[in-house]
Design an enzyme around this catalytic site. Structure first.
Site, PDB file in Angstrom:
ATOM      1  CG  HIS A  50      -1.949  -1.046   1.231  1.00 30.52           C
ATOM      2  ND1 HIS A  50      -2.990  -1.047   2.121  1.00 30.52           N
ATOM      3  CD2 HIS A  50      -2.126  -2.143   0.439  1.00 30.52           C
ATOM      4  CE1 HIS A  50      -3.766  -2.086   1.884  1.00 30.52           C
ATOM      5  NE2 HIS A  50      -3.256  -2.774   0.874  1.00 30.52           N
ATOM      6  CD  GLU A  52      -2.037   4.064   3.167  1.00 36.74           C
ATOM      7  OE1 GLU A  52      -1.746   3.448   2.112  1.00 36.74           O
ATOM      8  OE2 GLU A  52      -3.174   4.053   3.668  1.00 36.74           O
ATOM      9  CB  CYS A  80      -6.535  -0.642   5.212  1.00 34.98           C
ATOM     10  SG  CYS A  80      -4.805  -1.189   5.211  1.00 34.98           S
ATOM     11  CB  CYS A  83      -2.040   1.539   6.204  1.00 37.24           C
ATOM     12  SG  CYS A  83      -1.574   0.679   4.676  1.00 37.24           S
TER      13      CYS A  83
END
Length: 146
Positions: A50, A52, A80, A83
């Site tokens: 992801h 992040e 999410c 993260c």
């Protein structure tokens, strides 16, 4: 260029690669951009790639530290749970995000990671920054897939 604009640019680049359009930027206390990334889940065959996670890892390497307590993370979508937990582990000072994610978010929705008694760190959270633009990127991406 302001950090959310950079994050949106990373999200647009991710979409162009066929990735879910999410972008993230780590900003140091002096305003320096330490890292920027867009999702790379499909390209890297890595469910944890992801935006992040990628930006936080690079910023940690740049700083030579697993903790970034004077840094902000700017991301186009509410993180999410995975993260959100990583943001806490990196001890990010402030989390700024664009679109809310009622289905998969882990900050203001769903797991609400920072409200859990097991949370070791709660960053300052600012949601809804350029929300309309960030949400439009996601809607456009998924509309093209259906």
């Amino acid at each position: 260029m302001e950090p959310m604009e950079i994050a949106l640019e990373e999200a647009r680049l991710a979409a162009a690669r066929g990735e879910v359009p999410v972008g993230a930027v780590v900003v140091g206390a002096d305003g320096t951009i330490l890292a920027r990334a867009g999702n790379r889940v499909e390209a890297d065959h890595d469910a944890a790639a992801h935006a992040e996670m990628l930006a936080l890892r690079v910023a940690g390497q740049v700083r030579g530290s697993a903790r970034l307590p004077d840094c902000d993370l700017v991301v186009t979508l509410e993180p999410c749970p995975m993260c959100a937990q990583a943001i806490g582990f990196f001890r990010i000072r402030r989390l700024i995000f664009g679109a809310y994610d009622p289905k998969s978010g882990g900050v203001e929705h769903g797991a609400r990671i920072y409200d859990a008694s097991s949370s070791h760190h709660r960053p300052e959270v600012v949601g809804g920054v350029r929300e309309t633009e960030a949400a439009a990127l996601l809607r456009g991406f998924f509309a093209g897939r259906r």
